[in-house]
Design a protein around this motif. Structure first.
Motif, PDB file in Angstrom:
ATOM      1  N   GLU A  31       0.942  -1.173  -0.003  1.00 48.28           N
ATOM      2  CA  GLU A  31      -0.048   0.046  -0.107  1.00 48.28           C
ATOM      3  C   GLU A  31       0.921   1.223   0.110  1.00 48.28           C
ATOM      4  OE1 GLU A  31      -3.712   2.053   2.456  1.00 48.28           O
ATOM      5  OE2 GLU A  31      -2.807   0.354   3.187  1.00 48.28           O
ATOM      6  N   ARG A  32       0.651   2.101  -1.032  1.00 51.14           N
ATOM      7  CA  ARG A  32       1.078   3.402  -1.136  1.00 51.14           C
ATOM      8  C   ARG A  32       0.444   4.565  -1.341  1.00 51.14           C
ATOM      9  NH1 ARG A  32       4.969   6.373  -4.636  1.00 51.14           N
ATOM     10  NH2 ARG A  32       6.431   7.306  -3.250  1.00 51.14           N
ATOM     11  N   ASP A  33       0.353   5.709  -0.556  1.00 50.69           N
ATOM     12  CA  ASP A  33      -0.745   6.585  -0.811  1.00 50.69           C
ATOM     13  C   ASP A  33      -2.004   6.100  -1.122  1.00 50.69           C
ATOM     14  OD1 ASP A  33       1.490   8.471  -0.501  1.00 50.69           O
ATOM     15  OD2 ASP A  33       2.040   8.286  -2.795  1.00 50.69           O
ATOM     16  N   GLY A  34      -2.401   5.106  -0.462  1.00 55.79           N
ATOM     17  CA  GLY A  34      -3.785   4.875  -0.498  1.00 55.79           C
ATOM     18  C   GLY A  34      -3.913   3.614  -1.555  1.00 55.79           C
ATOM     19  N   GLU A  35      -2.884   3.402  -2.522  1.00 57.69           N
ATOM     20  CA  GLU A  35      -3.197   2.704  -3.802  1.00 57.69           C
ATOM     21  C   GLU A  35      -2.681   1.384  -3.161  1.00 57.69           C
ATOM     22  OE1 GLU A  35      -1.460   1.928  -8.074  1.00 57.69           O
ATOM     23  OE2 GLU A  35      -1.085   3.764  -7.172  1.00 57.69           O
ATOM     24  N   ILE A  36      -3.337   0.122  -3.633  1.00 64.22           N
ATOM     25  CA  ILE A  36      -3.072  -1.147  -3.363  1.00 64.22           C
ATOM     26  C   ILE A  36      -2.347  -1.757  -4.645  1.00 64.22           C
ATOM     27  CG2 ILE A  36      -4.039  -3.386  -2.698  1.00 64.22           C
ATOM     28  CD1 ILE A  36      -4.113  -1.238  -0.300  1.00 64.22           C
ATOM     29  N   ILE A  37      -1.120  -2.485  -4.260  1.00 63.03           N
ATOM     30  CA  ILE A  37      -0.448  -3.173  -5.560  1.00 63.03           C
ATOM     31  C   ILE A  37      -0.127  -4.396  -4.925  1.00 63.03           C
ATOM     32  CG2 ILE A  37       1.563  -2.938  -6.930  1.00 63.03           C
ATOM     33  CD1 ILE A  37       1.923   0.162  -5.596  1.00 63.03           C
ATOM     34  N   SER A  38      -0.457  -5.389  -5.967  1.00 61.57           N
ATOM     35  CA  SER A  38      -0.068  -6.963  -5.530  1.00 61.57           C
ATOM     36  C   SER A  38       1.245  -6.910  -6.514  1.00 61.57           C
ATOM     37  CB  SER A  38      -1.270  -7.689  -6.032  1.00 61.57           C
ATOM     38  OG  SER A  38      -1.504  -7.643  -7.388  1.00 61.57           O
ATOM     39  N   ILE A  39       1.976  -7.903  -5.763  1.00 61.54           N
ATOM     40  CA  ILE A  39       3.491  -8.208  -6.553  1.00 61.54           C
ATOM     41  C   ILE A  39       3.453  -9.749  -6.514  1.00 61.54           C
ATOM     42  CG2 ILE A  39       5.762  -8.155  -6.095  1.00 61.54           C
ATOM     43  CD1 ILE A  39       4.535  -5.467  -6.680  1.00 61.54           C
ATOM     44  N   ASP A  40       3.653 -10.394  -7.494  1.00 59.53           N
ATOM     45  CA  ASP A  40       3.785 -12.001  -7.561  1.00 59.53           C
ATOM     46  C   ASP A  40       5.248 -12.312  -6.728  1.00 59.53           C
ATOM     47  OD1 ASP A  40       3.579 -14.782  -8.215  1.00 59.53           O
ATOM     48  OD2 ASP A  40       4.847 -14.332 -10.130  1.00 59.53           O
ATOM     49  N   SER A  41       4.977 -13.235  -6.181  1.00 60.45           N
ATOM     50  CA  SER A  41       6.357 -13.795  -5.396  1.00 60.45           C
ATOM     51  C   SER A  41       6.483 -15.217  -5.018  1.00 60.45           C
ATOM     52  CB  SER A  41       6.204 -13.045  -3.873  1.00 60.45           C
ATOM     53  OG  SER A  41       7.402 -13.268  -2.878  1.00 60.45           O
ATOM     54  N   ARG A  42       7.634 -15.617  -4.773  1.00 60.04           N
ATOM     55  CA  ARG A  42       7.894 -16.955  -4.165  1.00 60.04           C
ATOM     56  C   ARG A  42       7.207 -16.986  -2.538  1.00 60.04           C
ATOM     57  NH1 ARG A  42      13.964 -18.614  -5.216  1.00 60.04           N
ATOM     58  NH2 ARG A  42      14.268 -16.648  -4.093  1.00 60.04           N
ATOM     59  N   PRO A  43       6.665 -17.826  -2.245  1.00 63.51           N
ATOM     60  CA  PRO A  43       6.496 -17.779  -0.814  1.00 63.51           C
ATOM     61  C   PRO A  43       7.574 -17.739   0.256  1.00 63.51           C
ATOM     62  CG  PRO A  43       5.250 -19.694  -2.171  1.00 63.51           C
ATOM     63  CD  PRO A  43       6.205 -19.205  -3.004  1.00 63.51           C
ATOM     64  N   SER A  44       8.781 -18.230  -0.083  1.00 65.06           N
ATOM     65  CA  SER A  44       9.876 -18.237   0.763  1.00 65.06           C
ATOM     66  C   SER A  44      10.184 -16.388   0.938  1.00 65.06           C
ATOM     67  CB  SER A  44      11.126 -18.913   0.487  1.00 65.06           C
ATOM     68  OG  SER A  44      11.435 -18.501  -1.122  1.00 65.06           O
ATOM     69  N   ASP A  45      10.231 -15.803  -0.123  1.00 62.09           N
ATOM     70  CA  ASP A  45      10.626 -14.463  -0.266  1.00 62.09           C
ATOM     71  C   ASP A  45       9.544 -13.889   0.339  1.00 62.09           C
ATOM     72  OD1 ASP A  45      13.033 -14.834  -1.719  1.00 62.09           O
ATOM     73  OD2 ASP A  45      11.799 -14.758  -3.579  1.00 62.09           O
ATOM     74  N   ALA A  46       8.193 -14.145   0.258  1.00 60.22           N
ATOM     75  CA  ALA A  46       7.089 -13.286   0.783  1.00 60.22           C
ATOM     76  C   ALA A  46       7.333 -13.470   2.312  1.00 60.22           C
ATOM     77  CB  ALA A  46       5.658 -13.598   0.438  1.00 60.22           C
ATOM     78  N   LEU A  47       7.473 -14.778   2.815  1.00 58.43           N
ATOM     79  CA  LEU A  47       7.480 -15.054   4.150  1.00 58.43           C
ATOM     80  C   LEU A  47       8.579 -14.331   4.964  1.00 58.43           C
ATOM     81  CD1 LEU A  47       6.681 -18.758   4.054  1.00 58.43           C
ATOM     82  CD2 LEU A  47       5.176 -16.818   4.821  1.00 58.43           C
ATOM     83  N   ALA A  48       9.888 -14.260   4.081  1.00 53.95           N
ATOM     84  CA  ALA A  48      11.076 -13.565   4.787  1.00 53.95           C
ATOM     85  C   ALA A  48      10.692 -12.057   4.902  1.00 53.95           C
ATOM     86  CB  ALA A  48      12.176 -13.938   4.106  1.00 53.95           C
ATOM     87  N   LEU A  49      10.068 -11.396   4.051  1.00 54.73           N
ATOM     88  CA  LEU A  49       9.824 -10.118   4.013  1.00 54.73           C
ATOM     89  C   LEU A  49       8.587  -9.761   5.075  1.00 54.73           C
ATOM     90  CD1 LEU A  49      10.330  -7.429   2.749  1.00 54.73           C
ATOM     91  CD2 LEU A  49       8.415  -7.674   1.131  1.00 54.73           C
ATOM     92  N   ALA A  50       7.483 -10.703   5.176  1.00 55.29           N
ATOM     93  CA  ALA A  50       6.642 -10.370   6.482  1.00 55.29           C
ATOM     94  C   ALA A  50       7.398 -10.722   7.566  1.00 55.29           C
ATOM     95  CB  ALA A  50       5.712 -11.690   6.256  1.00 55.29           C
TER      96      ALA A  50
END
Length: 161
Positions: A93-112
Motif C-alpha cells: 500500500e502506497r498513498d492509498g493505492e493497493i499493489i499486488s506483487i507476485d512472489s515465491r512464498p519463501s521471499d514473501a515469508l522472509a519479508l513478512a
C-alpha cells in the motif's frame, strides 16, 4: 477465503534433507509445510534468530526500499498451489493505492517476518495441499503430516517462533 497463519518454525525434512517452513493457523488446527531452498531458509532463519549481518541481505534491502518509498506491506498471501509449486502475493500500500506483487512464498515469508505483517494462506491452498497428499504417495504424506502435527518446541531446535 484467507486463513491467517503464523510461522511455527523452520526445520529440515528428514527424508529429503531440504528445509521446510511450517505455517500454522492461529487456532492451531491446520498446518502447511512449505519446502524452500537452502538460501531462502537461511534468510528466514536469520530473521527468526534476529541475527544482524554487516551489510543488508536481499530481504533487508527490499524492506529498506519499501520504507524509503513510504510503502507498507499490508499482508502476504500464499495464494495458489499448482503442479506441486506454491505461489504467493505480496500486497503493498502506497498513498492509498493497493499493489499486488507476485512472489515465491519463501521471499514473501522472509519479508513478512522483517516487516511484521500478517501471513495468510488461501483456504483452497490448504484443501488442495491435503487432497494432493491424499492422492500421491499416500502413506508417506500421511506419515509426514502426522509427524508434523505431533512436533513440539524441542523438535524445532533453534528455529522456532
Amino acid at each position: 477465503m484467507e486463513v491467517e497463519m503464523k510461522i511455527r518454525g523452520l526445520m529440515m525434512d528428514p527424508v529429503t534433507n531440504m528445509p521446510i517452513v511450517i505455517l500454522k493457523d492461529a487456532n492451531g488446527g491446520q498446518i502447511l509445510p512449505i519446502w524452500v531452498g537452502i538460501y531462502e531458509a537461511n534468510a528466514i532463519a536469520l530473521e527468526i534468530e534476529k541475527v544482524s549481518t554487516p551489510r543488508p541481505m536481499t530481504h533487508d534491502l527490499i524492506k529498506n526500499v519499501l520504507l524509503g518509498l513510504e510503502t507498507g506491506v499490508r499482508k502476504v498471501v500464499v495464494s495458489e498451489l499448482r503442479d506441486d509449486t506454491f505461489y504467493a502475493v505480496i500486497w503493498l500500500e502506497r498513498d492509498g493505492e493497493i499493489i499486488s506483487i507476485d512472489s515465491r512464498p519463501s521471499d514473501a515469508l522472509a519479508l513478512a517476518l522483517r516487516l511484521d505483517c500478517p501471513i495468510y494462506v488461501e483456504e483452497q491452498v490448504l484443501k488442495t495441499s491435503k487432497s494432493t497428499a491424499n492422492v500421491s504417495d499416500k502413506v508417506t504424506n500421511e506419515e509426514l503430516r502426522r509427524w508434523l502435527e505431533g512436533l513440539n518446541d524441542e523438535d524445532f531446535g533453534r528455529y522456532k517462533m
